[in-house]
Motif scaffolding. Structure first.
Motif, PDB file in Angstrom:
ATOM      1  N   ILE A 211      42.981  51.239  35.579  1.00 31.63           N
ATOM      2  CA  ILE A 211      41.285  51.263  36.462  1.00 31.63           C
ATOM      3  C   ILE A 211      40.799  50.527  37.389  1.00 31.63           C
ATOM      4  O   ILE A 211      41.454  48.904  36.929  1.00 31.63           O
ATOM      5  CB  ILE A 211      40.845  51.880  34.343  1.00 31.63           C
ATOM      6  N   CYS A 212      40.201  50.895  37.954  1.00 39.13           N
ATOM      7  CA  CYS A 212      39.503  49.736  38.746  1.00 39.13           C
ATOM      8  C   CYS A 212      37.982  49.208  39.063  1.00 39.13           C
ATOM      9  O   CYS A 212      37.234  50.283  38.609  1.00 39.13           O
ATOM     10  CB  CYS A 212      39.926  50.543  40.006  1.00 39.13           C
ATOM     11  N   VAL A 213      37.717  48.415  38.981  1.00 42.39           N
ATOM     12  CA  VAL A 213      36.175  47.820  39.718  1.00 42.39           C
ATOM     13  C   VAL A 213      36.025  47.083  40.900  1.00 42.39           C
ATOM     14  O   VAL A 213      37.631  46.465  41.235  1.00 42.39           O
ATOM     15  CB  VAL A 213      35.888  46.425  38.712  1.00 42.39           C
ATOM     16  N   HIS A 214      35.550  47.222  42.102  1.00 45.14           N
ATOM     17  CA  HIS A 214      35.819  47.412  42.735  1.00 45.14           C
ATOM     18  C   HIS A 214      34.685  45.820  42.900  1.00 45.14           C
ATOM     19  O   HIS A 214      33.901  45.896  42.579  1.00 45.14           O
ATOM     20  CB  HIS A 214      34.147  47.990  43.628  1.00 45.14           C
ATOM     21  N   GLY A 215      35.328  44.866  43.533  1.00 41.90           N
ATOM     22  CA  GLY A 215      35.205  43.798  43.692  1.00 41.90           C
ATOM     23  C   GLY A 215      33.963  43.576  44.103  1.00 41.90           C
ATOM     24  O   GLY A 215      32.814  42.627  43.763  1.00 41.90           O
ATOM     25  N   ASP A 216      33.334  44.514  44.576  1.00 40.54           N
ATOM     26  CA  ASP A 216      31.834  44.093  45.574  1.00 40.54           C
ATOM     27  C   ASP A 216      30.481  44.827  45.365  1.00 40.54           C
ATOM     28  O   ASP A 216      30.184  44.523  45.847  1.00 40.54           O
ATOM     29  CB  ASP A 216      31.802  44.935  47.546  1.00 40.54           C
ATOM     30  N   THR A 217      31.062  45.066  43.585  1.00 40.56           N
ATOM     31  CA  THR A 217      29.889  46.212  43.102  1.00 40.56           C
ATOM     32  C   THR A 217      28.629  45.084  42.290  1.00 40.56           C
ATOM     33  O   THR A 217      29.877  44.622  42.045  1.00 40.56           O
ATOM     34  CB  THR A 217      30.641  47.022  42.068  1.00 40.56           C
ATOM     35  N   PRO A 218      27.297  45.235  42.678  1.00 42.16           N
ATOM     36  CA  PRO A 218      26.950  44.176  42.148  1.00 42.16           C
ATOM     37  C   PRO A 218      27.533  44.168  40.642  1.00 42.16           C
ATOM     38  O   PRO A 218      27.102  45.270  39.831  1.00 42.16           O
ATOM     39  CB  PRO A 218      25.460  44.917  42.108  1.00 42.16           C
ATOM     40  N   GLY A 219      27.264  43.179  39.508  1.00 42.27           N
ATOM     41  CA  GLY A 219      27.671  42.512  38.450  1.00 42.27           C
ATOM     42  C   GLY A 219      29.388  43.020  38.217  1.00 42.27           C
ATOM     43  O   GLY A 219      30.040  43.012  36.708  1.00 42.27           O
ATOM     44  N   ALA A 220      29.694  43.140  39.067  1.00 38.35           N
ATOM     45  CA  ALA A 220      31.949  43.607  38.779  1.00 38.35           C
ATOM     46  C   ALA A 220      32.506  42.536  38.030  1.00 38.35           C
ATOM     47  O   ALA A 220      33.261  43.072  36.903  1.00 38.35           O
ATOM     48  CB  ALA A 220      31.824  43.339  40.210  1.00 38.35           C
ATOM     49  N   VAL A 221      31.994  41.324  38.073  1.00 43.31           N
ATOM     50  CA  VAL A 221      32.793  40.444  37.531  1.00 43.31           C
ATOM     51  C   VAL A 221      32.123  40.788  35.436  1.00 43.31           C
ATOM     52  O   VAL A 221      33.387  40.678  34.718  1.00 43.31           O
ATOM     53  CB  VAL A 221      33.084  39.015  37.419  1.00 43.31           C
ATOM     54  N   GLU A 222      30.611  40.737  35.473  1.00 37.84           N
ATOM     55  CA  GLU A 222      30.597  40.364  34.312  1.00 37.84           C
ATOM     56  C   GLU A 222      31.250  42.583  33.838  1.00 37.84           C
ATOM     57  O   GLU A 222      31.425  42.286  32.002  1.00 37.84           O
ATOM     58  CB  GLU A 222      28.922  41.087  34.083  1.00 37.84           C
ATOM     59  N   THR A 223      30.998  43.237  34.771  1.00 29.31           N
ATOM     60  CA  THR A 223      31.888  45.013  33.714  1.00 29.31           C
ATOM     61  C   THR A 223      33.230  44.615  33.583  1.00 29.31           C
ATOM     62  O   THR A 223      33.434  45.490  32.466  1.00 29.31           O
ATOM     63  CB  THR A 223      31.375  45.824  35.580  1.00 29.31           C
ATOM     64  N   ALA A 224      34.045  44.148  34.865  1.00 28.98           N
ATOM     65  CA  ALA A 224      35.890  43.833  34.595  1.00 28.98           C
ATOM     66  C   ALA A 224      35.504  42.808  32.953  1.00 28.98           C
ATOM     67  O   ALA A 224      36.705  43.515  32.594  1.00 28.98           O
ATOM     68  CB  ALA A 224      36.131  42.838  35.449  1.00 28.98           C
ATOM     69  N   ARG A 225      34.460  42.202  33.339  1.00 27.42           N
ATOM     70  CA  ARG A 225      35.140  41.310  31.082  1.00 27.42           C
ATOM     71  C   ARG A 225      34.253  42.421  30.337  1.00 27.42           C
ATOM     72  O   ARG A 225      35.265  42.202  29.809  1.00 27.42           O
ATOM     73  CB  ARG A 225      34.082  40.145  31.145  1.00 27.42           C
ATOM     74  N   ASN A 226      33.506  43.014  30.497  1.00 22.58           N
ATOM     75  CA  ASN A 226      33.210  43.727  29.488  1.00 22.58           C
ATOM     76  C   ASN A 226      34.578  44.556  29.004  1.00 22.58           C
ATOM     77  O   ASN A 226      34.685  45.634  28.523  1.00 22.58           O
ATOM     78  CB  ASN A 226      31.711  44.643  29.505  1.00 22.58           C
ATOM     79  N   LEU A 227      34.420  45.455  29.996  1.00 24.97           N
ATOM     80  CA  LEU A 227      35.947  46.191  30.495  1.00 24.97           C
ATOM     81  C   LEU A 227      37.059  45.518  29.049  1.00 24.97           C
ATOM     82  O   LEU A 227      37.573  46.369  28.351  1.00 24.97           O
ATOM     83  CB  LEU A 227      36.593  46.690  31.658  1.00 24.97           C
TER      84      LEU A 227
END
Length: 256
Positions: free
Chosen positions: A223-239
């Protein structure tokens, strides 16, 4: 739940003096990094530093080639006159990352297309076959990371290349299982909670929720999270936290 999934991110997308994404923070969370090859982003120094950072964290890496489109960040459709020209460009990019990675003692495991190239290869048979031929020319043992229901997945399987099914936490899907075009409202999911809900539906429950209400079956390996999406780090951490709470382990789909 006794299940393992890979968490990947497109990285190394800085260029010269321009910074995109928080790669250092993301490396603490993900299990696989797709490294830009210089055509939509990245340069030799950024490539080297990204590979070394991944090596230091035990993060698997792969090539993330695109159309030759620095100006448009690889998100414009560029159709050349000769298919073999695009194939040469892809071989060049994959080989560049492959060579740098080998020199640094952290070989690549896979190839994942970027941006407009990836979207076109998902739906266009000829484009998909070009991408697969380029991978096979460099190293037929590389895993092709592909969208479910895509032409590139079919082309890679037909060619006998290893494949992993990838889904996105931060993008919505059409009824055909393709990513909603970025030109349309709602294509990018900016709410971290919505991203988590979609990710759990795909990884835990085995279906892709679409914008028109369908639930498409899927067996997601990454599963991918785009690094340039706003809030990407928070999203990845929550995932990662949500997966772990569900008993879903995070690990690279390929051996490091």
């Amino acid at each position: 739940m006794n299940k393992t999934v890979d968490l990947n991110c497109d990285m190394g997308e800085a260029y010269g003096a321009y910074l995109i994404g928080d790669d250092a923070a993301m490396m603490e969370i993900i299990s696989t990094a797709n490294v830009a090859c210089g055509f939509h982003a990245g340069d030799p120094v950024v490539m080297r530093n990204t590979i070394l950072a991944a090596k230091g964290k035990g993060v698997s890496i792969g090539a993330h080639p695109s159309f030759m489109d620095l100006y448009g960040f690889g998100r414009r459709k560029i159709i050349g006159d000769k298919p073999e020209d695009l194939e040469a460009q892809l071989i060049y990019q994959i080989a560049a990352i492959d060579g740098m990675a080998r020199a640094l003692g952290w070989p690549i495991s896979h190839m994942k297309t970027h941006g407009a190239l990836g979207n076109m290869a998902a739906e266009d048979t000829e484009m998909a076959e070009i991408c697969v031929r380029a991978v096979a020319a460099v190293n037929p043992e590389l895993v092709v990371v592909a969208l479910p229901y895509s032409q590139i997945m079919k082309a890679a399987e037909k060619a006998g290349l290893p494949v992993v099914c990838e889904v996105y936490a931060d993008r919505t899907y059409t009824a055909k299982g393709m990513l909603t075009p970025r030109s349309q409202d709602g294509a990018v999911i900016k709410d971290p909670n919505q991203s988590v809900d979609q990710a759990l539906a795909m990884v835990r429950d085995g279906y892709i929720p679409t914008t028109t209400g369908e639930k498409l079956p899927v067996d997601a390996g990454s599963i991918c999270v785009h690094g340039d999406t706003p809030g990407a780090v928070e999203t990845a951490r929550n995932l990662r936290k949500a997966f772990e709470n569900e008993g879903i382990s995070i690990a690279p789909f390929a051996k490091v």
